[in-house]
Design a protein around this motif. Structure first.
Motif, PDB file in Angstrom:
ATOM      1  N   UNK A  42       0.828  -1.198   0.000  1.00 15.34           N
ATOM      2  CA  UNK A  42       0.000   0.000   0.000  1.00 15.34           C
ATOM      3  C   UNK A  42       0.867   1.255   0.000  1.00 15.34           C
ATOM      4  N   UNK A  43       1.913   1.247   0.806  1.00 10.91           N
ATOM      5  CA  UNK A  43       2.804   2.403   0.866  1.00 10.91           C
ATOM      6  C   UNK A  43       3.526   2.621  -0.454  1.00 10.91           C
ATOM      7  N   UNK A  44       3.942   1.535  -1.092  1.00 16.16           N
ATOM      8  CA  UNK A  44       4.610   1.664  -2.385  1.00 16.16           C
ATOM      9  C   UNK A  44       3.657   2.249  -3.423  1.00 16.16           C
ATOM     10  N   UNK A  45       2.423   1.754  -3.439  1.00 22.93           N
ATOM     11  CA  UNK A  45       1.438   2.266  -4.389  1.00 22.93           C
ATOM     12  C   UNK A  45       1.151   3.734  -4.108  1.00 22.93           C
ATOM     13  N   UNK A  46       1.068   4.093  -2.840  1.00 20.80           N
ATOM     14  CA  UNK A  46       0.843   5.495  -2.489  1.00 20.80           C
ATOM     15  C   UNK A  46       1.966   6.375  -3.013  1.00 20.80           C
ATOM     16  N   UNK A  47       3.220   5.890  -2.870  1.00 19.23           N
ATOM     17  CA  UNK A  47       4.359   6.659  -3.397  1.00 19.23           C
ATOM     18  C   UNK A  47       4.320   6.715  -4.914  1.00 19.23           C
ATOM     19  N   UNK A  70       1.822   6.631  -6.858  1.00 17.18           N
ATOM     20  CA  UNK A  70       0.741   7.519  -7.309  1.00 17.18           C
ATOM     21  C   UNK A  70       0.893   8.940  -6.774  1.00 17.18           C
ATOM     22  N   UNK A  71       1.947   9.143  -5.966  1.00 21.27           N
ATOM     23  CA  UNK A  71       2.240  10.460  -5.385  1.00 21.27           C
ATOM     24  C   UNK A  71       1.035  11.005  -4.624  1.00 21.27           C
ATOM     25  N   UNK A  72       0.543  10.186  -3.697  1.00 19.93           N
ATOM     26  CA  UNK A  72      -0.647  10.570  -2.938  1.00 19.93           C
ATOM     27  C   UNK A  72      -0.321  11.079  -1.538  1.00 19.93           C
ATOM     28  N   UNK A  73       0.933  11.297  -1.238  1.00 17.79           N
ATOM     29  CA  UNK A  73       1.284  11.822   0.074  1.00 17.79           C
ATOM     30  C   UNK A  73       1.336  10.744   1.135  1.00 17.79           C
ATOM     31  N   UNK A  74       1.534  11.157   2.384  1.00 21.34           N
ATOM     32  CA  UNK A  74       1.680  10.225   3.492  1.00 21.34           C
ATOM     33  C   UNK A  74       0.354   9.801   4.074  1.00 21.34           C
ATOM     34  N   UNK A  75       0.436   9.016   5.143  1.00 17.33           N
ATOM     35  CA  UNK A  75      -0.772   8.497   5.762  1.00 17.33           C
ATOM     36  C   UNK A  75      -1.578   9.603   6.432  1.00 17.33           C
ATOM     37  N   UNK A  76      -0.985  10.760   6.561  1.00 18.66           N
ATOM     38  CA  UNK A  76      -1.712  11.894   7.115  1.00 18.66           C
ATOM     39  C   UNK A  76      -2.550  12.595   6.078  1.00 18.66           C
TER      40      UNK A  76
END
Length: 226
Positions: free
Chosen positions: A135-140, A142-148
């Motif tokens: 999930x964290x890799x996909x977030x990075x 897609x450039x969606x920022x951190x968990x905040x």
């Protein structure tokens, strides 16, 4: 596994295999077969009202729509997510949220970030380390920022909604195995939640009822959970 399910006509018992098969077929260039097997399963399950079956179909349809770049993939994934949540299946709901985020990334970044953060929090809560990493890799990617990201809900020392359910069952003297059955969770997940509950309440299993009552009284005095 897919061949066995199709040969036996056992979709009612193996519907959750469908989105896995569709994802694998799409990843290996088998879109036509992915569409065919989804249609086949949908016909076989037309008179089945089970939420898990319906959620699996929605997830498979969402995968097909997302692969075609159709924005309505979000609706299919959302239906799947809501059904998983309704029957107490947080892991599957989080996987659907992950799919929603990926489908929204190009058109609604704020909402995509919110859904990705929601999925990551569930994985963390469940102790699903491999899924958290993915999930964290996909977030990075897609450039969606951190968990905040927008919509973040941290619980800190407060019990999460799932931990609250576990705590109430613990307070009744319910064994881990029975908690797992009541909440449709794996025993390992229940062990994780029990450990969190006891740590946050600062008590043992035997003292859960008193500690929970004390925490509720403190929350009421403070105006409710923070």
């Amino acid at each position: 596994a897919l061949a066995t399910a199709r040969q036996a006509g056992a979709w009612a018992r193996t519907a959750e295999l469908l989105p896995v098969a569709v994802a694998a077929l799409l990843a290996t260039g088998g879109r036509d077969e992915a569409e065919a097997v989804t249609e086949e399963a949908a016909e076989a399950l037309a008179d089945r009202g089970a939420p898990a079956v319906s959620a699996a179909l929605d997830q498979a349809r969402g995968l097909l729509l997302a692969a075609a770049g159709e924005p309505c993939a979000v609706d299919a994934f959302t239906r799947a997510r809501d059904r998983w949540q309704d029957i107490g299946r947080p892991y599957e709901a989080a996987r659907a949220d992950e799919r929603i985020a990926a489908a929204l990334a190009a058109v609604d970044r704020a909402r995509a970030a919110e859904r990705m953060a929601a999925a990551e929090r569930v994985y963390l809560d469940l102790g699903a380390t491999t899924d958290t990493a993915r999930c964290r890799k996909l977030r990075r990617d897609l450039d969606l920022g951190g968990i905040g990201s927008p919509g973040r809900r941290g619980y800190g020392k407060q019990l999460s909604p799932r931990e609250r359910q576990v705590a109430e069952l613990l307070a009744q003297g319910t064994a881990n195995q029975d908690i797992a059955q009541a909440l449709f969770l794996s025993p390992r997940t229940v062990e994780h939640h029990v450990a969190n509950v006891l740590h946050k309440l600062g008590t043992s299993r035997a003292g859960t009822a008193q500690a929970l009552a004390r925490a509720d009284a403190e929350d009421a005095a403070d105006g409710g959970p923070g």
